[in-house]
Design an enzyme around this catalytic site. Structure first.
Site, PDB file in Angstrom:
ATOM      1  N   ARG A  47       0.754  -1.192   0.092  1.00  0.00           N
ATOM      2  CA  ARG A  47       0.003   0.054   0.192  1.00  0.00           C
ATOM      3  C   ARG A  47       0.821   1.337  -0.038  1.00  0.00           C
ATOM      4  O   ARG A  47       1.773   1.454   0.912  1.00  0.00           O
ATOM      5  CB  ARG A  47      -0.932   0.200   1.021  1.00  0.00           C
ATOM      6  CG  ARG A  47      -2.081  -1.198   1.264  1.00  0.00           C
ATOM      7  CD  ARG A  47      -3.237  -0.775   1.893  1.00  0.00           C
ATOM      8  NE  ARG A  47      -4.064   0.285   1.388  1.00  0.00           N
ATOM      9  CZ  ARG A  47      -5.118   0.694   2.128  1.00  0.00           C
ATOM     10  NH1 ARG A  47      -5.317   0.153   3.522  1.00  0.00           N
ATOM     11  NH2 ARG A  47      -5.941   1.423   1.716  1.00  0.00           N
ATOM     12  N   CYS A  98     -14.511   6.648   8.809  1.00  0.00           N
ATOM     13  CA  CYS A  98     -13.544   5.556   8.305  1.00  0.00           C
ATOM     14  C   CYS A  98     -13.320   4.615   9.477  1.00  0.00           C
ATOM     15  O   CYS A  98     -14.127   4.578  10.534  1.00  0.00           O
ATOM     16  CB  CYS A  98     -12.207   5.804   8.042  1.00  0.00           C
ATOM     17  SG  CYS A  98     -11.475   4.378   6.845  1.00  0.00           S
ATOM     18  N   ASP A 167      -3.081   8.235   7.801  1.00  0.00           N
ATOM     19  CA  ASP A 167      -2.328   7.387   7.255  1.00  0.00           C
ATOM     20  C   ASP A 167      -0.803   7.920   7.054  1.00  0.00           C
ATOM     21  O   ASP A 167       0.042   7.423   7.059  1.00  0.00           O
ATOM     22  CB  ASP A 167      -2.914   6.925   5.950  1.00  0.00           C
ATOM     23  CG  ASP A 167      -3.835   5.933   6.100  1.00  0.00           C
ATOM     24  OD1 ASP A 167      -3.943   4.897   6.092  1.00  0.00           O
ATOM     25  OD2 ASP A 167      -5.147   6.447   6.241  1.00  0.00           O
ATOM     26  N   ASN A 177      -5.677  11.121   5.053  1.00  0.00           N
ATOM     27  CA  ASN A 177      -6.507   9.971   5.665  1.00  0.00           C
ATOM     28  C   ASN A 177      -7.682   9.686   4.761  1.00  0.00           C
ATOM     29  O   ASN A 177      -7.866  10.528   3.714  1.00  0.00           O
ATOM     30  CB  ASN A 177      -7.084  10.525   7.071  1.00  0.00           C
ATOM     31  CG  ASN A 177      -7.734   9.429   7.803  1.00  0.00           C
ATOM     32  OD1 ASN A 177      -7.189   8.258   8.247  1.00  0.00           O
ATOM     33  ND2 ASN A 177      -9.181   9.528   8.285  1.00  0.00           N
ATOM     34  N   LYS A 203       3.596   8.196  11.508  1.00  0.00           N
ATOM     35  CA  LYS A 203       2.869   8.266  10.430  1.00  0.00           C
ATOM     36  C   LYS A 203       3.559   9.561   9.640  1.00  0.00           C
ATOM     37  O   LYS A 203       3.040   9.848   8.248  1.00  0.00           O
ATOM     38  CB  LYS A 203       1.405   8.633  10.587  1.00  0.00           C
ATOM     39  CG  LYS A 203       0.695   7.491  11.341  1.00  0.00           C
ATOM     40  CD  LYS A 203       0.130   6.431  10.826  1.00  0.00           C
ATOM     41  CE  LYS A 203      -0.650   5.619  11.659  1.00  0.00           C
ATOM     42  NZ  LYS A 203      -1.763   5.967  11.925  1.00  0.00           N
TER      43      LYS A 203
END
Ligand code: RUB
Length: 275
Positions: A47, A98, A167, A177, A203
């Site tokens: 990812r 989320c 993220d 994010n 992060k």
């Protein structure tokens, strides 16, 4: 390499989901791999918008263990839970989006401190991570109201606080994010609702200091529409970019800071990231 390929596949398919869970899984898998450099490349590619995973990989390649990574993540989560719960007052309505394990942990801590509050969250199409949040909160017996994504403004208007995960955080203070986070943050700013990003500081993405932009993952069109008519091009970016102007602060293991102060703290505390 079989285990590495399996973990990379589970991360790509979102069977393992959420930035911190991804970092944990990658660290554990990497430690067991014989060819660490190759394994690191495969995992890091699974990812693209996951500096939390890349920093965990770098930490292990620098000679540390997966246990140390997990230890850092656990200790950080405990601290973030305390700092974040301090922002929650009795009777509050809290918006989230989320599925962030960090936000859920803060809400769990606030509940443990006997605070009463209601959470409002959206489905988070196309893969419905919002349902995972709603399920987790229901299990914790935290009241939750669930909305379709396009109802985000209406949900937010009920709220006193917006909490979301991260993220990635770039050197210029942009926070990446889940898609839609940018819209809710901008609206929250408009309605003067405090906006906090809840995340551990790994992060932060050091490559952004070199001018390299954070890559935004584009996911499969099939997640949105399996058989669209010819001529319809499906756009499916996984993440949105939140402007730091809309963010009241970042709640991390380092404390609660404005975005640019947070970045200075990360540079001071984790110099290994920048070598
Ligand atoms: C998950 C998401 C989460 C962050 C932070 O997106 O946007 O808010 O990853 O999660 P996806 P955590 O479902 O695409 O992985 O706080 O658990 O690190």
């Amino acid at each position: 390499m079989d285990n590495i390929l399996k973990v990379a596949k589970d991360i790509k398919s979102l069977k393992i989901q959420g930035a911190e869970n991804v970092a944990r899984a990658a660290a554990k898998a990497l430690e067991k791999a014989k060819d660490k450099k190759r394994a690191a490349r495969i995992l890091a590619k699974s990812r693209p918008t996951e500096p939390g995973m890349r920093n965990a990989i770098l930490f292990i390649l620098n000679g540390h263990s997966a246990n140390e990574v997990i230890g850092f993540l656990n200790e950080s989560k405990d601290k973030i839970a305390k700092y974040g719960a301090a922002k929650i007052k009795n009777g509050m309505n809290i918006m989230t989006i989320c599925h962030s394990s960090t936000v859920i942990r803060i809400l769990k801590e606030a509940k443990k401190q006997a605070k009463k509050f209601t959470v409002h969250n959206t489905e988070t199409r196309p893969l419905y991570q919002g349902r995972s949040t709603a399920k987790d909160l229901a299990k914790l017996r935290i009241p939750v109201r669930h909305y379709v994504d396009s109802c985000a403004r209406k949900a937010l208007k009920e709220c006193d606080l917006f909490l979301f995960g991260a993220d990635a955080i770039t050197s210029e203070g942009y926070i990446i994010n889940k898609i839609g986070t940018d819209i809710v943050a901008e609206l929250a700013d408009k309605y003067t609702i405090p906006v906090y990003c809840c995340t551990n500081s790994w992060k932060f993405d050091p490559i952004t200091i070199q001018g390299i932009p954070e890559k935004i993952e584009q996911r499969s069109p099939g997640e949105i529409w399996k058989d669209p008519p010819r001529g319809v091009k499906i756009m499916n970016p996984a993440f949105s970019i939140v402007d730091p102007d809309f963010v009241s602060g970042i709640i991390s293991e380092l404390g609660v800071y404005r975005v640019q102060t947070f970045i200075s703290q990360v540079q001071r505390k984790y110099s290994w990231m920048f070598k």
